[in-house]
Design a protein around this motif. Structure first.
Motif, PDB file in Angstrom:
ATOM      1  N   LEU A  46       0.837  -1.214   0.000  1.00  0.00           N
ATOM      2  CA  LEU A  46       0.000   0.000   0.000  1.00  0.00           C
ATOM      3  C   LEU A  46       0.869   1.260   0.000  1.00  0.00           C
ATOM      4  O   LEU A  46       0.573   2.219  -0.713  1.00  0.00           O
ATOM      5  N   ALA A  47       1.930   1.246   0.767  1.00  0.00           N
ATOM      6  CA  ALA A  47       2.831   2.398   0.814  1.00  0.00           C
ATOM      7  C   ALA A  47       3.530   2.593  -0.530  1.00  0.00           C
ATOM      8  O   ALA A  47       3.648   3.729  -1.023  1.00  0.00           O
ATOM      9  N   ARG A  48       3.991   1.497  -1.136  1.00  0.00           N
ATOM     10  CA  ARG A  48       4.638   1.595  -2.450  1.00  0.00           C
ATOM     11  C   ARG A  48       3.654   2.095  -3.505  1.00  0.00           C
ATOM     12  O   ARG A  48       4.003   2.893  -4.367  1.00  0.00           O
ATOM     13  N   PHE A  49       2.408   1.600  -3.427  1.00  0.00           N
ATOM     14  CA  PHE A  49       1.385   2.055  -4.371  1.00  0.00           C
ATOM     15  C   PHE A  49       1.148   3.556  -4.213  1.00  0.00           C
ATOM     16  O   PHE A  49       1.102   4.293  -5.199  1.00  0.00           O
ATOM     17  N   ALA A  50       0.981   4.016  -2.984  1.00  0.00           N
ATOM     18  CA  ALA A  50       0.725   5.439  -2.732  1.00  0.00           C
ATOM     19  C   ALA A  50       1.884   6.289  -3.243  1.00  0.00           C
ATOM     20  O   ALA A  50       1.665   7.339  -3.873  1.00  0.00           O
ATOM     21  N   GLU A  51       3.093   5.843  -2.999  1.00  0.00           N
ATOM     22  CA  GLU A  51       4.267   6.583  -3.451  1.00  0.00           C
ATOM     23  C   GLU A  51       4.331   6.616  -4.983  1.00  0.00           C
ATOM     24  O   GLU A  51       4.591   7.662  -5.577  1.00  0.00           O
ATOM     25  N   ALA A  52       4.084   5.463  -5.616  1.00  0.00           N
ATOM     26  CA  ALA A  52       4.113   5.396  -7.080  1.00  0.00           C
ATOM     27  C   ALA A  52       3.027   6.268  -7.691  1.00  0.00           C
ATOM     28  O   ALA A  52       3.255   6.971  -8.681  1.00  0.00           O
ATOM     29  N   ARG A  53       1.859   6.242  -7.089  1.00  0.00           N
ATOM     30  CA  ARG A  53       0.747   7.053  -7.607  1.00  0.00           C
ATOM     31  C   ARG A  53       1.046   8.537  -7.466  1.00  0.00           C
ATOM     32  O   ARG A  53       0.806   9.323  -8.379  1.00  0.00           O
ATOM     33  N   PHE A  54       1.588   8.910  -6.313  1.00  0.00           N
ATOM     34  CA  PHE A  54       1.937  10.307  -6.078  1.00  0.00           C
ATOM     35  C   PHE A  54       2.993  10.767  -7.078  1.00  0.00           C
ATOM     36  O   PHE A  54       2.864  11.824  -7.698  1.00  0.00           O
ATOM     37  N   ARG A  55       4.046   9.951  -7.241  1.00  0.00           N
ATOM     38  CA  ARG A  55       5.129  10.294  -8.165  1.00  0.00           C
ATOM     39  C   ARG A  55       4.590  10.423  -9.596  1.00  0.00           C
ATOM     40  O   ARG A  55       4.944  11.351 -10.325  1.00  0.00           O
ATOM     41  N   HIS A  56       3.732   9.475  -9.985  1.00  0.00           N
ATOM     42  CA  HIS A  56       3.193   9.488 -11.342  1.00  0.00           C
ATOM     43  C   HIS A  56       2.257  10.678 -11.552  1.00  0.00           C
ATOM     44  O   HIS A  56       2.287  11.310 -12.611  1.00  0.00           O
ATOM     45  N   ASP A  57       1.445  10.989 -10.554  1.00  0.00           N
ATOM     46  CA  ASP A  57       0.540  12.143 -10.682  1.00  0.00           C
ATOM     47  C   ASP A  57       1.321  13.455 -10.744  1.00  0.00           C
ATOM     48  O   ASP A  57       0.916  14.386 -11.437  1.00  0.00           O
ATOM     49  N   LEU A  58       2.428  13.508 -10.015  1.00  0.00           N
ATOM     50  CA  LEU A  58       3.239  14.713  -9.960  1.00  0.00           C
ATOM     51  C   LEU A  58       4.001  14.948 -11.261  1.00  0.00           C
ATOM     52  O   LEU A  58       4.021  16.063 -11.790  1.00  0.00           O
ATOM     53  N   GLN A  59       4.629  13.884 -11.763  1.00  0.00           N
ATOM     54  CA  GLN A  59       5.417  14.000 -12.992  1.00  0.00           C
ATOM     55  C   GLN A  59       5.396  12.657 -13.724  1.00  0.00           C
ATOM     56  O   GLN A  59       6.250  11.801 -13.514  1.00  0.00           O
ATOM     57  N   PRO A  60       4.402  12.449 -14.574  1.00  0.00           N
ATOM     58  CA  PRO A  60       4.274  11.171 -15.271  1.00  0.00           C
ATOM     59  C   PRO A  60       5.424  10.920 -16.245  1.00  0.00           C
ATOM     60  O   PRO A  60       5.779  11.790 -17.039  1.00  0.00           O
ATOM     61  N   THR A  61       5.997   9.749 -16.117  1.00  0.00           N
ATOM     62  CA  THR A  61       7.045   9.297 -17.038  1.00  0.00           C
ATOM     63  C   THR A  61       6.773   7.838 -17.352  1.00  0.00           C
ATOM     64  O   THR A  61       5.902   7.212 -16.730  1.00  0.00           O
ATOM     65  N   GLY A  62       7.517   7.290 -18.266  1.00  0.00           N
ATOM     66  CA  GLY A  62       7.383   5.866 -18.561  1.00  0.00           C
ATOM     67  C   GLY A  62       7.699   5.026 -17.334  1.00  0.00           C
ATOM     68  O   GLY A  62       7.023   4.036 -17.044  1.00  0.00           O
ATOM     69  N   ARG A  63       8.721   5.430 -16.609  1.00  0.00           N
ATOM     70  CA  ARG A  63       9.117   4.688 -15.406  1.00  0.00           C
ATOM     71  C   ARG A  63       8.041   4.760 -14.327  1.00  0.00           C
ATOM     72  O   ARG A  63       7.692   3.752 -13.709  1.00  0.00           O
ATOM     73  N   SER A  64       7.503   5.959 -14.101  1.00  0.00           N
ATOM     74  CA  SER A  64       6.474   6.093 -13.059  1.00  0.00           C
ATOM     75  C   SER A  64       5.226   5.319 -13.446  1.00  0.00           C
ATOM     76  O   SER A  64       4.555   4.742 -12.592  1.00  0.00           O
TER      77      SER A  64
END
Length: 81
Positions: free
Chosen positions: A13-31
Motif C-alpha cells: 500500500l505504501a509503495r502504491f501510494a508513493e508510485a501514484r503520487f510520483r506518477h501524478d506529480l510527474q508522469p514518465t514511462g518509469r512512473s
C-alpha cells in the motif's frame, strides 16, 4: 505484533501510494510502470480486479487483522489476570 501478511500488505500500500503520487506529480514511462506493477501486486494480494476494489479490500482486511489482534491481546490479558 504485526503479522507478516499485514506487514507485506502495508508495504505494498505504501509503495502504491508513493508510485501514484510520483506518477501524478510527474508522469514518465518509469512512473507509469511502477504504478502498474504496484497496482497489479495490490490486486493480486487482495484477489481483486481493480485498484479501487483492491484498496477497499485492503481496508477491510486490515480492519479484520486489527480486530483479531485486539481480541488476542484481550484474551491473553484475561488469562494472565
Amino acid at each position: 505484533m504485526l503479522l507478516a501478511a499485514e506487514k507485506e500488505l502495508r508495504a505494498v500500500l505504501a509503495r502504491f501510494a508513493e508510485a501514484r503520487f510520483r506518477h501524478d506529480l510527474q508522469p514518465t514511462g518509469r512512473s507509469s510502470r511502477e504504478l502498474e506493477e504496484t497496482s497489479a501486486r495490490l490486486c493480486a494480494m487482495t484477489g481483486t480486479a481493480s485498484v479501487d476494489q483492491a484498496l477497499a479490500a485492503a481496508d477491510v482486511l486490515l480492519q479484520q487483522l486489527r480486530a483479531d489482534r485486539r481480541a488476542a491481546t484481550k484474551a491473553s490479558r484475561s488469562l494472565a489476570a
